[in-house]
Design an enzyme around this catalytic site. Structure first.
Site, PDB file in Angstrom:
ATOM      1  N   GLU A 187       6.788   2.253 -11.631  1.00 26.68           N
ATOM      2  CA  GLU A 187       6.087   2.889 -10.496  1.00 26.68           C
ATOM      3  C   GLU A 187       6.314   4.398 -10.590  1.00 26.68           C
ATOM      4  O   GLU A 187       7.447   4.862 -10.500  1.00 26.68           O
ATOM      5  CB  GLU A 187       6.630   2.338  -9.168  1.00 26.68           C
ATOM      6  CG  GLU A 187       6.235   3.109  -7.922  1.00 26.68           C
ATOM      7  CD  GLU A 187       4.729   3.267  -7.715  1.00 26.68           C
ATOM      8  OE1 GLU A 187       4.060   2.240  -7.544  1.00 26.68           O
ATOM      9  OE2 GLU A 187       4.240   4.422  -7.748  1.00 26.68           O
TER      10      GLU A 187
ATOM     11  N   VAL B 237       2.419   3.038 -16.470  1.00 24.55           N
ATOM     12  CA  VAL B 237       1.949   2.286 -17.640  1.00 24.55           C
ATOM     13  C   VAL B 237       0.665   2.929 -18.139  1.00 24.55           C
ATOM     14  O   VAL B 237      -0.197   3.322 -17.351  1.00 24.55           O
ATOM     15  CB  VAL B 237       1.688   0.804 -17.253  1.00 24.55           C
ATOM     16  CG1 VAL B 237       0.965   0.069 -18.377  1.00 24.55           C
ATOM     17  CG2 VAL B 237       3.001   0.117 -16.921  1.00 24.55           C
TER      18      VAL B 237
ATOM     19  N   CYS C  86     -10.019  -2.685   1.945  1.00 22.08           N
ATOM     20  CA  CYS C  86     -10.389  -2.788   3.353  1.00 22.08           C
ATOM     21  C   CYS C  86     -11.876  -2.496   3.587  1.00 22.08           C
ATOM     22  O   CYS C  86     -12.244  -1.386   4.000  1.00 22.08           O
ATOM     23  CB  CYS C  86      -9.552  -1.891   4.242  1.00 22.08           C
ATOM     24  SG  CYS C  86      -9.820  -2.340   5.968  1.00 22.08           S
TER      25      CYS C  86
ATOM     26  N   LYS D 242     -10.234  -7.006  -0.405  1.00 23.97           N
ATOM     27  CA  LYS D 242      -9.035  -6.333  -0.903  1.00 23.97           C
ATOM     28  C   LYS D 242      -8.247  -5.733   0.260  1.00 23.97           C
ATOM     29  O   LYS D 242      -8.564  -4.637   0.737  1.00 23.97           O
ATOM     30  CB  LYS D 242      -9.433  -5.247  -1.909  1.00 23.97           C
ATOM     31  CG  LYS D 242     -10.106  -5.830  -3.153  1.00 23.97           C
ATOM     32  CD  LYS D 242     -10.462  -4.759  -4.147  1.00 23.97           C
ATOM     33  CE  LYS D 242     -11.230  -5.324  -5.338  1.00 23.97           C
ATOM     34  NZ  LYS D 242     -10.504  -6.314  -6.120  1.00 23.97           N
TER      35      LYS D 242
ATOM     36  N   CYS E 179      -9.298  -8.723   8.359  1.00 24.35           N
ATOM     37  CA  CYS E 179      -9.757  -7.363   8.587  1.00 24.35           C
ATOM     38  C   CYS E 179      -9.667  -7.089  10.086  1.00 24.35           C
ATOM     39  O   CYS E 179     -10.439  -7.647  10.870  1.00 24.35           O
ATOM     40  CB  CYS E 179     -11.196  -7.234   8.086  1.00 24.35           C
ATOM     41  SG  CYS E 179     -11.723  -5.536   7.971  1.00 24.35           S
TER      42      CYS E 179
HETATM   43  C1  LIG Z   1      -8.228   3.550   5.064  1.00 23.89           C
HETATM   44  C2  LIG Z   1      -7.632   2.208   4.701  1.00 23.89           C
HETATM   45  C3  LIG Z   1      -7.544   1.225   5.674  1.00 23.89           C
HETATM   46  C4  LIG Z   1      -7.000  -0.009   5.361  1.00 23.89           C
HETATM   47  N1  LIG Z   1      -6.893  -0.936   6.349  1.00 23.89           N
HETATM   48  C5  LIG Z   1      -6.313  -2.133   6.093  1.00 23.89           C
HETATM   49  C6  LIG Z   1      -6.096  -3.059   7.138  1.00 23.89           C
HETATM   50  O1  LIG Z   1      -6.413  -2.804   8.296  1.00 23.89           O
HETATM   51  N2  LIG Z   1      -5.518  -4.242   6.830  1.00 23.89           N
HETATM   52  C7  LIG Z   1      -5.136  -4.550   5.554  1.00 23.89           C
HETATM   53  O2  LIG Z   1      -4.599  -5.637   5.338  1.00 23.89           O
HETATM   54  N3  LIG Z   1      -5.333  -3.682   4.535  1.00 23.89           N
HETATM   55  C8  LIG Z   1      -5.910  -2.483   4.765  1.00 23.89           C
HETATM   56  N4  LIG Z   1      -6.062  -1.570   3.763  1.00 23.89           N
HETATM   57  C9  LIG Z   1      -5.878  -2.004   2.355  1.00 23.89           C
HETATM   58  C10 LIG Z   1      -4.430  -2.032   1.861  1.00 23.89           C
HETATM   59  O3  LIG Z   1      -3.798  -0.802   2.108  1.00 23.89           O
HETATM   60  C11 LIG Z   1      -4.452  -2.344   0.364  1.00 23.89           C
HETATM   61  O4  LIG Z   1      -5.185  -3.531   0.157  1.00 23.89           O
HETATM   62  C12 LIG Z   1      -3.059  -2.500  -0.216  1.00 23.89           C
HETATM   63  O5  LIG Z   1      -2.311  -1.328  -0.054  1.00 23.89           O
HETATM   64  C13 LIG Z   1      -3.152  -2.830  -1.702  1.00 23.89           C
HETATM   65  O6  LIG Z   1      -1.884  -3.014  -2.234  1.00 23.89           O
HETATM   66  P1  LIG Z   1      -1.642  -2.869  -3.818  1.00 23.89           P
HETATM   67  O7  LIG Z   1      -0.208  -3.135  -4.046  1.00 23.89           O
HETATM   68  O8  LIG Z   1      -2.651  -3.648  -4.565  1.00 23.89           O
HETATM   69  O9  LIG Z   1      -1.974  -1.332  -4.098  1.00 23.89           O
HETATM   70  P2  LIG Z   1      -1.222  -0.077  -3.496  1.00 23.89           P
HETATM   71  O10 LIG Z   1      -0.479  -0.422  -2.274  1.00 23.89           O
HETATM   72  O11 LIG Z   1      -2.261   0.995  -3.426  1.00 23.89           O
HETATM   73  O12 LIG Z   1      -0.138   0.271  -4.603  1.00 23.89           O
HETATM   74  C14 LIG Z   1      -0.432   0.475  -5.954  1.00 23.89           C
HETATM   75  C15 LIG Z   1       0.803   1.104  -6.601  1.00 23.89           C
HETATM   76  O13 LIG Z   1       0.620   1.134  -8.034  1.00 23.89           O
HETATM   77  C16 LIG Z   1       1.097   2.378  -8.512  1.00 23.89           C
HETATM   78  N5  LIG Z   1       0.440   2.686  -9.802  1.00 23.89           N
HETATM   79  C17 LIG Z   1      -0.769   3.254  -9.985  1.00 23.89           C
HETATM   80  N6  LIG Z   1      -0.983   3.453 -11.296  1.00 23.89           N
HETATM   81  C18 LIG Z   1       0.120   2.981 -11.947  1.00 23.89           C
HETATM   82  C19 LIG Z   1       0.491   2.909 -13.336  1.00 23.89           C
HETATM   83  N7  LIG Z   1      -0.291   3.400 -14.302  1.00 23.89           N
HETATM   84  N8  LIG Z   1       1.691   2.353 -13.652  1.00 23.89           N
HETATM   85  C20 LIG Z   1       2.515   1.867 -12.664  1.00 23.89           C
HETATM   86  N9  LIG Z   1       2.210   1.933 -11.342  1.00 23.89           N
HETATM   87  C21 LIG Z   1       1.019   2.483 -11.003  1.00 23.89           C
HETATM   88  C22 LIG Z   1       0.731   3.364  -7.407  1.00 23.89           C
HETATM   89  O14 LIG Z   1       1.530   4.553  -7.475  1.00 23.89           O
HETATM   90  C23 LIG Z   1       1.016   2.549  -6.151  1.00 23.89           C
HETATM   91  O15 LIG Z   1       2.330   2.725  -5.666  1.00 23.89           O
HETATM   92  C24 LIG Z   1      -6.559  -0.285   4.028  1.00 23.89           C
HETATM   93  C25 LIG Z   1      -6.629   0.715   3.060  1.00 23.89           C
HETATM   94  C26 LIG Z   1      -7.143   1.957   3.384  1.00 23.89           C
HETATM   95  C27 LIG Z   1      -7.179   3.047   2.326  1.00 23.89           C
END
Ligand SMILES: Cc1cc2nc3c(=O)[nH]c(=O)nc-3n(C[C@H](O)[C@H](O)[C@H](O)COP(=O)(O)OP(=O)(O)OC[C@H]3O[C@@H](n4cnc5c(N)ncnc54)[C@H](O)[C@@H]3O)c2cc1C
Length: 401
Positions: free
Chosen positions: A36, A79, A162, A310, A345
């Site tokens: 990370e 990565v 979202c 998502k 949602c």
């Molecule tokens: C405006 C907004 C509103 C939302 N509202 C809601 C809601 O009401 N309810 C809900 O359930 N969800 C909501 N979401 C969606 C939710 O935030 C995401 O679905 C969730 O954060 C996804 O988790 P994730 O672990 O897949 O990605 P993330 O939490 O985005 O984490 C990805 C991680 O991977 C790391 N990464 C990136 N590239 C690399 C690499 N090359 N190597 C290693 N690590 C890397 C990043 O630094 C990051 O820490 C919302 C999102 C937004 C933007």
């Protein structure tokens, strides 16, 4: 020389940290590495409330170091490539890591550049987006200071994290302007690449009433292609009934825009990507969350090709499946746990009222509570504003919810 981990996790976001924490609860002796690059972890679901003046942006950002589960090793790197045939990932630093099993969870890529002029005007010229930590507070400045005119809200045609966020902020803005007594001076337009207001008809009925009540002009099949901030104009391609695309333009006084999104480029360009998915998401079995071609690879969160919505809510149901199936795989057992596409949602329809839309792969409502969740309620608003952020930092990231 490469370093070996029993389980290597790519990404310390919602999905990666929850998975690491749940694995260590199941078996504390596991040797887990989390790759990370970011020093900070973000609670993104609150950014909608930040844009509506209801949440402090600073409370959505915490130190990554404080949330890496005890017992896991944080590899502060990113990565860049995968060599799944050699059970290996290579980082930007050039370091290589091998694994018995891999969890891919690097989230989604925000493609600001796919809308011409957007990046250049973001955060100025009355153009904002809740999809950026830095800019979400500007949305509130725009809403608060609006005195009437044309307000444009856009939603791209790609899947996004979202799917409700592009219109959640619009309903809150309209409610704010109603209370301020200026809604009749506001010309509100929703320019959306989607074909409907919401994919689950039971919840769409409620939202259609909110749209009508606020006199919102809805443009479906309309994909925003350019934002000219200096001239306060949005350009969008609208598909007409004959399937032809027409370029249209709309002048605005304020604009909240949502960028197209896709898998991170390093995923798209890797052997883990689904070659049939134009947005390059990780190819998994949508029920077991196991990679379709590399059985020791699992994935969860926004970067997967599963046709679910998502969200963090989806991740809460995906992670236990990944954990159970990955441990089964390491014990030479069948991967029997199944994810049904559950997602949720929480859609605020006005300040103090929220509809908690829950559904699965078949777009069938999957309501948790013993009441009709298509009816917006104050209790659900309280849950979104206070309970869910607390649960996230204290339970979900710690593998306990
Ligand atoms: C405006 C907004 C509103 C939302 N509202 C809601 C809601 O009401 N309810 C809900 O359930 N969800 C909501 N979401 C969606 C939710 O935030 C995401 O679905 C969730 O954060 C996804 O988790 P994730 O672990 O897949 O990605 P993330 O939490 O985005 O984490 C990805 C991680 O991977 C790391 N990464 C990136 N590239 C690399 C690499 N090359 N190597 C290693 N690590 C890397 C990043 O630094 C990051 O820490 C919302 C999102 C937004 C933007």
């Amino acid at each position: 020389m490469s370093k070996h981990y029993q389980i290597l996790i790519v990404g310390g976001g919602n999905a990666g940290l929850s998975a690491a924490a749940q694995l260590l609860i199941q078996k504390s002796s596991l040797n887990i590495g989390i790759i990370e690059p970011s020093e900070k972890h973000y609670y993104q679901p609150a950014w909608t409330l930040v844009g509506a003046g209801e949440f402090d942006i600073n409370a959505t950002e915490k130190r990554m170091a404080d949330y890496i589960p005890k017992g896991a090793n944080w590899i502060k790197d990113a990565v860049s490539t995968f060599q799944p045939e050699q059970n290996q990932s290579t980082c930007k630093s050039g370091k290589k890591y091998t694994y018995d099993a891999l969890i891919v969870a690097p989230g989604i890529q925000i493609d600001w550049g796919k809308i011409k002029g957007f990046k250049e005007t973001l955060g100025k010229n009355q153009v904002s987006s809740n999809y950026s930590f830095d800019v979400a507070p500007y949305t509130w400045e725009l809403i608060k200071n609006f005195e009437g005119g044309t307000a444009v809200f856009t939603n791209p045609s790609t899947p996004i994290k979202c799917g409700g966020a592009p219109h959640k902020i619009m309903y809150l803005a309209c409610d704010y302007w109603r209370k301020k007594g200026i809604l009749d001076k506001c010309n509100v337009h929703y320019i959306s690449g989607a074909s409907v207001i919401f994919g689950v008809k039971e919840y769409a009925v409620t939202l259609s009433k909110v749209v009508a009540k606020n006199n919102i002009h809805v443009h479906f099949f309309s994909n925003t292609v350019e934002i000219d901030g200096a001239n306060k104009t949005v350009y969008y391609e609208e598909k007409n009934a004959d399937g032809f695309t027409e370029l249209k333009e709309m002048k605005f006084d304020i604009c909240h825009a949502v960028p197209p999104q896709s898998a991170p480029d390093f995923i798209k360009n890797s052997p883990l990507a689904d070659a049939n998915n134009p947005l390059g998401y990780v190819e998994i079995n949508k029920n077991t969350m196991q990679h379709s071609r590399f059985p020791n690879v699992f994935a969860c969160g926004d970067s997967v090709n599963a046709p679910c919505s998502k969200t963090g809510a989806a991740i809460r149901k995906q992670v236990p499946v990944v954990v159970e199936n990955l441990l089964s795989f390491l014990n030479n057992k069948e991967c029997g746990a199944q994810y049904d596409g559950y997602s949720a949602c929480p859609i605020p329809t006005q300040y103090g009222k929220l509809m908690l839309a829950e559904f699965d792969y078949t777009n069938t409502p999957k309501m948790t509570f013993p009441f009709d969740q298509a009816v917006p309620r104050w209790t659900m608003w309280i849950m979104k504003k206070y309970l869910l952020p607390w649960l996230y930092w204290n339970k979900i990231l710690k593998g306990r919810a």
